[in-house]
Design a protein around this motif. Structure first.
Motif, PDB file in Angstrom:
ATOM      1  N   LEU A 106      30.182  52.174  41.493  1.00 15.38           N
ATOM      2  CA  LEU A 106      29.853  51.127  42.458  1.00 15.38           C
ATOM      3  C   LEU A 106      28.951  51.644  43.567  1.00 15.38           C
ATOM      4  CD1 LEU A 106      33.388  49.484  42.744  1.00 15.38           C
ATOM      5  CD2 LEU A 106      31.430  48.732  41.353  1.00 15.38           C
ATOM      6  N   ALA A 107      28.991  52.950  43.816  1.00 17.34           N
ATOM      7  CA  ALA A 107      28.172  53.570  44.861  1.00 17.34           C
ATOM      8  C   ALA A 107      27.749  54.954  44.395  1.00 17.34           C
ATOM      9  CB  ALA A 107      28.954  53.671  46.169  1.00 17.34           C
ATOM     10  N   VAL A 108      26.671  55.447  45.006  1.00 17.04           N
ATOM     11  CA  VAL A 108      26.187  56.799  44.700  1.00 17.04           C
ATOM     12  C   VAL A 108      25.837  57.508  46.001  1.00 17.04           C
ATOM     13  CG1 VAL A 108      25.317  56.268  42.398  1.00 17.04           C
ATOM     14  CG2 VAL A 108      23.815  55.986  44.359  1.00 17.04           C
ATOM     15  N   LEU A 165      28.986  43.275  42.224  1.00 17.90           N
ATOM     16  CA  LEU A 165      30.397  43.059  42.539  1.00 17.90           C
ATOM     17  C   LEU A 165      30.568  42.647  43.998  1.00 17.90           C
ATOM     18  CD1 LEU A 165      33.382  43.088  41.771  1.00 17.90           C
ATOM     19  CD2 LEU A 165      33.395  45.548  42.253  1.00 17.90           C
ATOM     20  N   LEU A 166      29.820  43.274  44.906  1.00 15.15           N
ATOM     21  CA  LEU A 166      29.945  42.946  46.328  1.00 15.15           C
ATOM     22  C   LEU A 166      29.627  41.477  46.583  1.00 15.15           C
ATOM     23  CD1 LEU A 166      30.526  43.799  49.217  1.00 15.15           C
ATOM     24  CD2 LEU A 166      28.101  44.414  49.427  1.00 15.15           C
ATOM     25  N   LYS A 167      28.656  40.954  45.879  1.00 10.21           N
ATOM     26  CA  LYS A 167      28.314  39.535  46.041  1.00 10.21           C
ATOM     27  C   LYS A 167      29.545  38.666  45.751  1.00 10.21           C
ATOM     28  CE  LYS A 167      24.784  36.222  44.699  1.00 10.21           C
ATOM     29  NZ  LYS A 167      23.580  35.989  43.907  1.00 10.21           N
ATOM     30  N   GLU A 168      30.246  38.979  44.697  1.00  8.96           N
ATOM     31  CA  GLU A 168      31.469  38.249  44.335  1.00  8.96           C
ATOM     32  C   GLU A 168      32.579  38.514  45.360  1.00  8.96           C
ATOM     33  OE1 GLU A 168      34.750  38.161  40.714  1.00  8.96           O
ATOM     34  OE2 GLU A 168      32.814  39.125  40.350  1.00  8.96           O
ATOM     35  N   ALA A 181      33.683  49.227  53.128  1.00  8.90           N
ATOM     36  CA  ALA A 181      32.687  50.292  52.947  1.00  8.90           C
ATOM     37  C   ALA A 181      31.501  49.774  52.145  1.00  8.90           C
ATOM     38  CB  ALA A 181      33.322  51.495  52.257  1.00  8.90           C
ATOM     39  N   MET A 182      31.770  49.045  51.081  1.00 10.68           N
ATOM     40  CA  MET A 182      30.690  48.505  50.258  1.00 10.68           C
ATOM     41  C   MET A 182      29.794  47.563  51.070  1.00 10.68           C
ATOM     42  SD  MET A 182      32.607  47.826  46.609  1.00 10.68           S
ATOM     43  CE  MET A 182      31.143  47.129  45.814  1.00 10.68           C
ATOM     44  N   SER A 192      42.748  42.262  41.785  1.00 10.77           N
ATOM     45  CA  SER A 192      42.247  42.000  40.435  1.00 10.77           C
ATOM     46  C   SER A 192      40.986  42.816  40.140  1.00 10.77           C
ATOM     47  CB  SER A 192      41.973  40.512  40.233  1.00 10.77           C
ATOM     48  OG  SER A 192      40.948  40.076  41.094  1.00 10.77           O
ATOM     49  N   HIS A 193      40.355  43.332  41.180  1.00  5.03           N
ATOM     50  CA  HIS A 193      39.177  44.196  41.025  1.00  5.03           C
ATOM     51  C   HIS A 193      39.529  45.660  41.274  1.00  5.03           C
ATOM     52  CE1 HIS A 193      36.377  40.868  40.603  1.00  5.03           C
ATOM     53  NE2 HIS A 193      37.071  40.249  41.546  1.00  5.03           N
TER      54      HIS A 193
END
Length: 162
Positions: free
Chosen positions: A101-103, A125-128, A63-64, A53-54
């Motif tokens: 989401l990342a740089v 988003l990672l928290k979720e 990775a995140m 869903s994401h």
């Protein structure tokens, strides 16, 4: 004509006409690696369904989480942490960057190297996603009680950290 396979002694006493279903993979039941792979497939399928869903895959979530824990790490270090080849990190990071989401930030000492950071959007988003992953783990291991889950995790860590 081939001779029919005989059933183990424990099943020979079954009444005539009883249909005995032996799993097709029963020959592999005693292999730990096979059992671990089957369990991993179940766990990953549950997580894949939750992350879809994401529009993310488990490797991107992993990775995140690693980037969040180690802001500024290099691509080679991320590859090592994920146990993948360094060239496989590039498309993974490209996807995270395309979604903001990342740089990757050029390092001052070595102009050829880039440190990887989560964006504010990625952090949120990672928290979720961490909550989703934790619930996914619980759902996929619902046949285990909390003590069994803890013991399984302890034993698995013992295997891969050796």
């Amino acid at each position: 004509m081939a001779k029919p396979a005989t059933l183990p002694d424990t099943q020979e006493a079954l009444p005539a006409g009883t249909d005995v279903q032996v799993p097709l993979d029963a020959a592999l039941d005693d292999l730990i690696g096979y059992a671990m792979r089957r369990a991993q497939l179940k766990l990953f399928q549950t997580l894949i369904n939750q992350l879809s869903s994401h529009d993310l895959r488990p490797a991107q979530f992993s990775a995140m989480a690693i980037i969040d824990q180690n802001p500024g790490l290099m691509q080679a270090d991320l590859a090592r942490a994920l146990s993948i080849e360094p060239p496989q990190v590039v498309p993974l990071l490209n996807k995270l960057e395309s979604r903001a989401l990342a740089v990757r930030v050029r390092c001052k000492p070595d102009k050829r190297s880039y440190g990887i950071f989560l964006s504010k959007t990625g952090e949120a988003l990672l928290k979720e996603l961490k909550q989703i992953a934790a619930q996914s783990d619980i759902d996929a291991t619902s046949a285990l009680d909390p003590a069994e889950r803890e013991e399984l995790l302890r034993l698995l860590k013992k295997v891969y950290q050796d």
